[in-house]
Structure formats: structure tokens, C-alpha cells
Design an enzyme around this catalytic site. Structure first.
Site, short mmCIF file in Angstrom:
data_model
loop_
_atom_site.label_atom_id
_atom_site.label_comp_id
_atom_site.label_asym_id
_atom_site.label_seq_id
_atom_site.Cartn_x
_atom_site.Cartn_y
_atom_site.Cartn_z
N HIS A 195 73.42 62.41 40.69
CA HIS A 195 72.02 62.04 40.68
C HIS A 195 70.94 62.43 41.32
CE1 HIS A 195 70.03 58.68 38.39
NE2 HIS A 195 69.31 58.24 39.52
N TYR A 252 59.19 57.26 43.42
CA TYR A 252 58.79 58.53 43.82
C TYR A 252 57.36 58.71 44.47
CZ TYR A 252 62.98 59.99 40.91
OH TYR A 252 64.31 60.06 40.58
N ARG A 279 68.40 64.72 39.83
CA ARG A 279 67.58 63.85 39.12
C ARG A 279 66.38 63.76 40.03
NH1 ARG A 279 66.48 60.80 34.35
NH2 ARG A 279 65.49 58.88 34.90
N LYS A 282 70.68 55.90 28.99
CA LYS A 282 69.97 54.55 29.28
C LYS A 282 68.69 54.28 28.58
CE LYS A 282 70.17 52.95 33.60
NZ LYS A 282 69.90 52.96 35.01
#
Length: 370
Positions: free
Chosen positions: A309, A345, A312, A241
Site C-alpha cells: 500500500h 494527502y 499507492r 474497493k
């Protein structure tokens, strides 16, 4: 009206279109989708736009509203229509006030964002739309150029409102994070080094599963202990991406990669790191569906509810908990803007906050007694 996948095997091209009841592409949607393809948006993005814009024109069609004359009230009606279950949308059943909305607020906002792009695209190409959907005004101080504001951008006479007025409130989603025990259980439950390497790689570098599936052997620098993600065409449809980036990796990960090459990969002639080894066609790049089949098996073995995911999210959260700067995490994750990193985050659990306070001596170094 339905969304149809478009596949051209000769050039390995995949996209999506929207067909009307006459099986002909719906022209106003097709123009937008073709534009997205031309600027190399991912097939998943094009697919999402196709579904969202199909819903918009379906709603307008059922209410006999021409898409070029839709108003602000029609957008509000569209939102209410999306929240109804499908049987209630055409009046077959009555939706009770106590029923849970069919489309989540997040999904509705995504569809409104697609509608924003739809209106902006057609306004830029000379299509007259309701003034309440899109507003044009000179850009910059000179006023020579003309810019197009998203629909509903300026509806207040005094200019107080600066956001899309029709937008549902959503609760902030805090990324789920795996524990050390859960990660170890998943890794130890892998039957093959290839499988273990995939999850270890995502944990060690934070790359996406699509970026992992597109890796070539040249992207692993064992001596330098780095992994490089490169945007390129991949035979399995995997996509990177973000742009190219090189990520530091651990010596342990490099040893696992070397063991995988020696014990399982062997003399196989392929550029791809992750390939079919025990199923046909052998040596073909590993697919998304094969990875998700593996995830399902590992969920059963470990009892851990996870997806690729999640590794990650775990990587980024563990880094931040260990004091990594937000700018460094942004660079490692390949986020184009630090805003994306902060929005995702910036969460802290109670224990995270407690550790921060203890490190600062808040509980032990006070100058007053409580």
C-alpha cells in the site's frame, strides 16, 4: 465467544460469524453481519465488525448487562475495558496507571463506530435500546419519515454537541512515502518480471494490491496506455474497493507488461495478469499471501521497510508534489469522496512548503528588504 470464518467452497463464498459458548451463532451479531454480507461488504469488513461486536457483547456478558438495556455509562466502561491488557480485563492482574493502553485510540474508535452501526441496525428493526445510545427524530421538515441518529449524537440539552461524545483523541497519521532511491532498490531487487511489473504498476497507477491481483489481460490497453480497474468476482479473493475506473499509464509500464508476457507468461492459458508461474498450481491467480511473502523477501534484500500500500501513498504524494489537483488525484485513486483524499494527502513536509514558497517567488520577489 469466538469469531469463526465461514467458507462455502462450492460457490467460493467467504464470510465471518460469532459463535457463543454453545457453538451457535450469536443472534444479535449474526443479524448485523448477515446484513453486511447482503449489501456486499468485503469479507475483511465483515471480519472487523465480527471482532468488534464480539468484544462489546463479551464486555456486557462479563458484567451481566443485557445488550438491549446498555447505557452510556456502559459504553464508557467498555472503552476503559478495551484499554486494559487482556489479563486485567477479568481481574486476574491489576493494571498499573503507567501501563500503555492495550488498544490504540484508533482501534477503540473503530470499535465504537461498529457499535454505532450495531445500535442503529437494531433500532431500525424495532429493538428497544437505551435512549442514550440511539436517538430517533423526524427527518426533514415534513416529519413524515423517521430517521435514526447514531448513538450519542444528541446528548446535550441545548443541542451544542454534534459529535459522538465518547471518542478518543488520536494523533493524525501522515502517510509514509518511499523515496526515489527506495523505489528503485525494490524494483531492481525483483528476480522476475512479474514481480517487478506488480510494484511498477502500483507506482505508475496508484491502484491497490487487491485491484492489481484482479486484473485481466483485457484491462491493459497497450495502444491507449491505460489500465482499467473493474469490480468483479476473482478466484483469488482479490477485490476492487471502488467502482470501475480507467487510469492513464506510462509507455514504460506497457513495455514492461509486454516483456513479461513474452519472456515469462508465454502461452499460458489464463485471463489473469498475475499468476503462479514457478509454483503449483501453475496458472492460478496470484494470492495476497504470495505477494506478502515476496514483500518479506524484498525487505530483507533492500533493507526498506515497506508494504504494497506504500506504493499507492507514494503515487498520490508524488502527484500532489508535482502540482496535480486534488480532484484529479481523487479520481485516479478511486476515492468516492474528495474528503477522503484531502484527509489522507493534505500533508506537507517542510521541504514541500519551501518549494511552494520558492515557486511563488516568496523568497526572491519581495518588495521590501528584511
Amino acid at each position: 465467544m469466538r469469531v469463526q470464518r465461514v467458507l462455502m467452497p462450492a460457490v467460493e463464498f467467504e464470510s465471518w460469524t460469532v459463535l457463543g459458548d454453545d457453538q451457535i451463532p450469536v443472534e444479535p451479531i449474526e443479524r448485523v453481519l448477515s446484513y453486511l454480507v447482503s449489501i456486499e461488504k468485503s469479507p475483511n469488513t465483515v471480519k472487523a465488525y465480527a471482532h468488534d461486536l464480539k468484544d462489546w457483547l463479551t464486555y456486557l456478558g462479563r458484567h451481566r448487562i443485557d445488550w438491549q438495556s446498555a447505557t452510556l455509562e456502559d459504553v464508557a466502561g467498555f472503552v476503559a475495558w478495551l484499554r486494559m491488557p487482556p489479563p486485567a480485563r477479568d481481574g486476574r492482574v491489576t493494571a498499573l496507571p503507567t501501563m500503555q493502553p492495550y488498544c490504540s485510540a484508533r482501534s477503540v474508535n473503530r470499535k465504537l463506530a461498529a457499535l454505532t452501526s450495531f445500535c442503529g441496525f437494531h433500532a431500525r428493526h424495532g429493538v428497544e435500546l437505551s435512549a442514550s445510545l440511539i436517538t430517533m427524530q423526524p427527518a426533514g421538515r415534513g416529519g413524515a419519515a423517521t430517521s435514526y441518529k447514531p448513538f450519542l449524537h444528541h446528548v446535550s440539552k441545548r443541542g451544542v454537541e454534534r459529535r459522538r461524545t465518547i471518542k478518543l483523541k488520536t494523533s493524525r497519521q501522515i502517510p509514509k512515502v518511499l523515496t526515489v532511491q527506495q523505489v528503485q532498490s525494490i524494483l531492481d531487487s525483483c528476480e522476475h518480471l512479474r514481480d517487478r511489473l506488480l510494484f511498477a504498476l502500483m507506482l505508475d497507477t496508484g491502484i491497490r494490491v487487491g485491484e492489481a491481483l484482479g486484473l485481466r489481460h483485457e484491462d491493459f490497453a497497450i495502444a491507449e496506455k491505460t489500465v482499467t480497474v473493474m469490480p468483479r468476482h476473482n478466484d483469488n479473493g482479490a477485490r476492487a474497493k471502488a467502482g470501475a475506473r480507467t487510469i492513464p499509464a506510462s509507455a514504460e509500464l506497457m513495455r514492461l507488461y509486454a516483456d513479461y508476457l513474452n519472456q515469462e507468461y508465454g502461452a499460458l492459458d489464463s485471463d489473469y495478469v498475475f499468476v503462479n508461474l514457478w509454483s503449483a498450481p501453475r496458472g492460478r491467480p496470484w494470492s495476497y499471501s504470495a505477494v506478502y511473502d515476496l514483500v518479506k523477501r524484498l525487505r530483507t534484500r533492500t533493507g526498506v521497510d515497506f508494504g504494497p500500500h506504500l506504493f499507492r501513498h507514494t503515487y498520490a504524494t508524488w502527484l500532489l508534489r508535482r502540482g496535480a489537483a486534488m480532484e484529479s488525484v481523487q479520481s485516479l485513486l478511486g476515492h468516492a469522496s474528495i474528503t477522503s483524499t484531502i484527509d489522507t494527502y493534505s500533508h506537507l513536509t517542510v521541504e514541500d512548503a519551501r518549494q511552494t514558497l520558492e515557486s511563488a517567488g516568496w523568497f526572491t520577489g519581495r518588495e521590501v528588504r528584511l
